[in-house]
Structure formats: C-alpha cells, structure tokens
Design an enzyme around this catalytic site. Structure first.
Site, PDB file in Angstrom:
ATOM      1  N   CYS A   1      -3.770   5.898   9.035  1.00 38.84           N
ATOM      2  CA  CYS A   1      -4.742   4.888   9.471  1.00 38.84           C
ATOM      3  C   CYS A   1      -6.151   5.466   9.408  1.00 38.84           C
ATOM      4  CB  CYS A   1      -4.460   4.397  10.887  1.00 38.84           C
ATOM      5  SG  CYS A   1      -5.673   3.168  11.414  1.00 38.84           S
TER       6      CYS A   1
ATOM      7  N   LYS B   1       4.160   6.518   5.628  1.00 40.93           N
ATOM      8  CA  LYS B   1       3.131   5.699   4.984  1.00 40.93           C
ATOM      9  C   LYS B   1       1.929   6.576   4.641  1.00 40.93           C
ATOM     10  CE  LYS B   1       0.564   1.364   5.210  1.00 40.93           C
ATOM     11  NZ  LYS B   1       0.439   0.060   5.858  1.00 40.93           N
TER      12      LYS B   1
ATOM     13  N   ILE C   1       0.042   2.129  -0.866  1.00 38.07           N
ATOM     14  CA  ILE C   1      -0.940   2.970  -0.201  1.00 38.07           C
ATOM     15  C   ILE C   1      -1.491   2.274   1.048  1.00 38.07           C
ATOM     16  CG2 ILE C   1      -1.699   4.167  -2.274  1.00 38.07           C
ATOM     17  CD1 ILE C   1      -4.079   2.259  -2.490  1.00 38.07           C
ATOM     18  N   ASN C   2      -1.943   3.064   2.001  1.00 40.29           N
ATOM     19  CA  ASN C   2      -2.732   2.506   3.092  1.00 40.29           C
ATOM     20  C   ASN C   2      -4.110   2.156   2.511  1.00 40.29           C
ATOM     21  OD1 ASN C   2      -3.827   1.885   5.678  1.00 40.29           O
ATOM     22  ND2 ASN C   2      -2.397   3.329   6.607  1.00 40.29           N
ATOM     23  N   THR C   3      -5.013   1.708   3.348  1.00 41.38           N
ATOM     24  CA  THR C   3      -6.319   1.274   2.842  1.00 41.38           C
ATOM     25  C   THR C   3      -7.173   2.449   2.381  1.00 41.38           C
ATOM     26  OG1 THR C   3      -7.111   1.333   5.108  1.00 41.38           O
ATOM     27  CG2 THR C   3      -6.418  -0.804   4.260  1.00 41.38           C
TER      28      THR C   3
ATOM     29  N   GLY D   1      -7.176  -5.420  -0.415  1.00 45.46           N
ATOM     30  CA  GLY D   1      -7.343  -6.628  -1.220  1.00 45.46           C
ATOM     31  C   GLY D   1      -7.168  -6.338  -2.703  1.00 45.46           C
TER      32      GLY D   1
ATOM     33  N   GLY E   1      -0.915  -2.561  -1.708  1.00 44.61           N
ATOM     34  CA  GLY E   1      -2.337  -2.366  -1.991  1.00 44.61           C
ATOM     35  C   GLY E   1      -2.804  -3.492  -2.896  1.00 44.61           C
ATOM     36  N   GLY E   2      -3.263  -4.574  -2.298  1.00 44.15           N
ATOM     37  CA  GLY E   2      -3.835  -5.671  -3.076  1.00 44.15           C
ATOM     38  C   GLY E   2      -2.856  -6.608  -3.735  1.00 44.15           C
TER      39      GLY E   2
END
Lengths: 240, 303
Positions: free
Chosen positions: B131, B166, B192-194, B218, B244-245
């Site tokens: 995170c 994650k 992936i995480n952000t 996004g 991821g998006g």
C-alpha cells in the site's frame, strides 16, 4: 441507483459561468431534494457529481458552474445530445424533520438543490424563508423562480451590487433551523448562527456511491461518506 | 460452450473476474446492483488489525485515464470485518472470498493471518505488502526481498489457507521480489498495486491530494501491469492474479495471456459500478471470436 441515459433538452448560461441543463430521462428513483447525479463525460475518467436542482416525471433540471475541465465540457453540450448519469445518489434533505418556519440559506452554486427543497417544503405545508447569497449581481440566479413558489426571498451580494450588501448570514435573522448548501465558509457561518438544521457538503469524490472511501469525513456519529451517507449532514453531527 | 472457469491454488473460480480490494468495500454498495454470485471471487477492502480512519481529504485526484487515491486503508478493523462485514457479505456471495490484509509489523501480519485462517468464507489470504498510502507499513515491506520473504514465511506458519502476496510496482525489479516471495513459500502473487503518483494544482500551487502523493490506477497503468505480470510469470511457477487498469473482457484476456490465472478489476468499478458484470457477460462471446474454447488455456501463452 441506476446508470441512466438522458437527452439534453436545454443547456444555457443563466448567470456568469452558471448553466442550467434540462434533461429528459427516468427520474423515478429520486427520493429527496439534495440528492445528486454523477455524470459520465467522454474523455474524463471520473464522473462529475452535480446536485439535482429540480425534477418531475422524466424531466431533470441541473444547475452547474463551470469550475474545471469537466464542467467546461458540459457547458459545450448541445440540445439533442445524450449523456449518462448514475443516480440518484446521496441521502438528500429530510423534509419531515423541518419545523414550521425554517430558513433556507444558499450561497452561489450551492443554491440549486435548495430550489426543489423549498418546493417540497411548501408542498408539505411549511413556510420556509429563503436567503440567497452571491458574490456579485452577475452571479445571481433563480431569485424569481424561488419567489414563484410563493415564499419570501432575500438576496445578498458580497460587493453590494444587488440586494443587501453582505453575506447570507446577514439575512438569517433569528431563525433557529436552517437548510443550507454553499461554500464551506458560508456553511460554517450559517451553522454558528442557528441551533439546528441540515447542511449539504461538497467533496472531491471518487465513485460517488460509497465504494471508494474517497470522501469519508469525521462526524460526531462516526465516519461518514459525503457521497453515500451525505451529502446532507445534520447540524448535531457536524464536526468542523 | 466456452469454458471461462479458472483455478487459484486448487480453488475453482467460475470465471477469472474478481473485484479488486479497495474498490468494492465489503460488497454493500454492489449487492443491490447485481447478483454478486456471478463473480469469480471478491477481494475485500484492505483490513488492518485496528480500525483506521485513513488520510485527510482530498483523497482523490483525477488523471487522464485514471485516478490517484490516497485513502490510507480506511477500514473498521479486523474484528468488525470478521464478525460483521464478512457474515453480511456471505449472505450475498456464496463462494470463497479473498481476504486482503495489511499490517504495520510482522506480528500484525501474523495476527491478521491467524484471525482470517479461522474464517470459513475466506478462500485465499491476500497479503498487502504494497500500500503506497500509509507510512511505516505497507509499501515499506513490499520494496525489499528480505522483508517480503520474512512476512511470507511468518504468515505461512499460521495459516493453512493459500497465501498470495500483493506486490508493489514501485520497485526496481519486481521479478526478484516475486521470486523472494515464492522461495519463502507464497502460494501465489497478486500484482500490481497502484503506482505512486502525484498531481499539483498549478493555480493554488499545492498538491491536489492532502497526503501529497497517492496510488495511481486506471486504464493508464494497464500496459505497465501487463509488462510486470509477464515479467513475474517468467520468473516464478506459482499462480498470479493480474490487475492494474483492467476495464474490459479484452483486458482480462490480455492479462491472462501475459501470465495471470485470474484477474482483478479495480478502478473500473468506481466509474462504472456494473463493470465486472459487463466483463463477465462479454467474456464468452469474446472467447468465441478469438477461438478460445477453454479460457485457462491462454494463461501465459506469450513466450
């Protein structure tokens, strides 16, 4: 909540940078004034939350101010075009909780949702008094529309170019219960002048329907999402 | 008849589509919109040991084809999630859940894993070491091979459920971190995480987000996610959940071809709450068009 397609019937400037958009589409799920719609715009990733000014069967009226790219895009949309909106969103105002003589206090682009609110208050047999504040004469809108509901209306402008010179709070008198919507400093000022009421808040939202926690705010009753548990918070629970 | 089912560590999924953690809450905002049982699984909102309010507002900044969020793991804490949220969700979703958990120390990750191990609705433990929005936790663990390995080892000791780590994309070499997790016993990986991002309001000369930086997600990050899933798929043998998006059935298949066994849909839910339903409806037709009889056959087909 539904994702509904609307046809634009009208979209025109009614005050400086302020537009009224009238839409044709399903409004049957709206339950209270003060709810909002979240509009999808081509080329913009997030939707734009816009308060509902008024509605009737298959007719939705929105009033918005051009404040950024999304609302600028909206201002260029033409009659006959279509747009999609998730709606209705938020809790809205609770008419039943109102006393006989509440003040309806709005500032600038916070004024629109108060129109349907006032209409509903009148229909419920209440006697609201409407106080509207704007920056200047060219920003004033909907004064006549409010009057046409048969309620007393007073207007103040910050520069004194129209109505009373000053702020909405200068028009409130000794009213103790307020319905309010407007910029944060105005809400705060109205809040401190009354003993009870319902206040509608703005926030930068992600989803608009309670999933992302992007607009979560502290209240005396715990954390609330402006989009889902609000945008209307009661006087008693607000933490500034 | 096209077979769009898939599998994660022995758990059968009717389809590969899973709403991603943090975009679906604990299901409450969605179960009136459509039948949640159409979903492959659900990754619940990131849960911590204690209740967290999260970061100050504003938490959201729009970007071209995406958004930055800095919510900061707002959640009611592990006890409320286990005793209130999961039982409610279980009335609407009758398949194994993915429990996404986030700690601020190894002992916290262990406590979360122990607690979730006892929850019968939980099929997979998704351990968030990535995170970007909390200090002293989250990403601090996910950016070093040694830390990722240690979290994985300790969590594995206390749970018999499959453990998926994650991963953060905010690292120099995601494949080596993935390998460290696999070597430490991870059953699978989520990625992936952000991406860590930032926007500045040039008129106010201030960051848009109160916390200055946040997680970018996004469609804009989809190519980065596909690349990382592909790289990790080449480096490890354990199953991957790609994300991821992802916004369409096409994206799901692209992610699976890169090496994902299942796919999470995140930001798309926020702009279209019916996104997962739409993707699941579109998948069989798209498979027919692409002459895919069994969707799981395309996992990792790109060499």
């Amino acid at each position: 909540m539904k994702d509904i397609e609307f046809k634009i019937l009208e979209n025109r400037e009614i005050a400086r940078d302020v537009f009224r958009m009238v839409l044709d589409g399903d409004t049957s799920e709206i339950t209270a004034p003060g709810q909002f719609v979240n509009i999808s715009l081509p080329g913009r990733y997030l939707r734009r939350p816009i308060s509902i000014c008024d509605w009737s069967k298959n007719k939705l009226t929105l009033i918005y101010k051009v404040v950024g790219h999304g609302t600028e895009d909206m201002s260029y949309m033409e009659t006959g075009e279509y747009l999609r909106a998730l709606m209705p969103l938020g809790n809205g105002y609770d008419i039943a909780a109102a006393p006989e003589n509440p003040v309806v206090a709005g500032g600038g682009v916070g004024v629109p949702p108060l129109y349907a609110l006032t209409r509903k208050l009148v229909e419920a047999g209440k006697h609201p008094y409407v106080a509207l504040g704007f920056n200047s004469k060219e920003d004033v809108f909907y004064e006549d529309e409010f009057r046409a509901l048969g309620v007393p209306v007073n207007v103040a402008t910050v520069d004194g170019s129209y109505g009373k010179k000053g702020f909405v709070t200068d028009l409130i008198g000794d009213h103790s219960y307020a319905f309010s919507c407007g910029p944060l400093p105005m809400l705060k000022a109205v809040y401190s002048r009354v003993q009870d009421g319902q206040f509608s808040f703005e926030a930068r939202m992600g989803c608009g329907f309670g999933a992302c926690m992007g607009c979560s705010t502290r209240t005396k009753d715990g954390y609330k999402r402006i989009c889902k548990d609000g945008p209307v918070l009661s006087w008693k629970e607000i933490v500034w | 008849m096209v077979d769009i089912s898939t599998e994660l560590s022995g758990i059968h999924l009717d389809n590969p589509v899973i709403p991603a953690s943090g975009t679906f809450g604990y299901g409450r905002e969605y179960w009136d919109l459509y039948d949640l049982d159409i979903l492959g699984s659900i990754s619940i909102k990131g849960t911590t040991v204690e209740e967290r309010y999260g970061n100050e507002l504003p938490r959201i900044a729009e970007c071209p084809d995406g958004l930055i969020n800095s919510v900061g793991l707002q959640n009611p804490g592990m006890d409320a999630v286990i005793h209130e949220e999961i039982p409610e969700l279980a009335k609407h979703f009758h398949k194994p859940l993915i429990a996404n958990v986030s700690g601020f120390s190894i002992p916290e990750y262990v406590r979360l894993a122990e607690a979730m191990d006892a929850v019968k609705e939980v099929g997979i433990l998704e351990v968030n070491v990535s995170c970007p929005n909390v200090h002293g936790g989250g990403m601090a663990f996910g950016t070093s091979c040694q830390n990722v390995a240690e979290v994985t080892r300790e969590v594995k000791k206390v749970t018999s459920k499959p453990v998926y780590i994650k991963l953060s994309p905010n690292v120099t070499d995601i494949a080596s971190i993935a390998k460290a997790a696999e070597d430490a016993g991870a059953d699978g990986l989520s990625l992936i995480n952000t991406l860590l991002g930032m926007r500045i309001d040039i008129r106010r000369r201030q960051p848009v987000i109160a916390n200055k930086m946040g997680g970018f997600s996004g469609p804009a990050i989809f190519p980065v996610a596909v690349r990382m899933v592909y790289q990790v798929a080449k480096a490890v043998k354990i199953p991957l959940i790609g994300m991821g998006g992802v916004s369409s059935a096409e994206d799901v298949i692209e992610m699976m071809m890169a090496g994902a066994s299942a796919v999470q849909v995140g930001a798309a839910n926020l702009v279209n709450p019916f996104a997962c339903q739409q993707i699941i409806e579109d998948l069989p037709e798209l498979c027919r068009e692409l002459k895919i009889e069994k969707l799981s056959d395309v996992i990792g087909v790109i060499v």
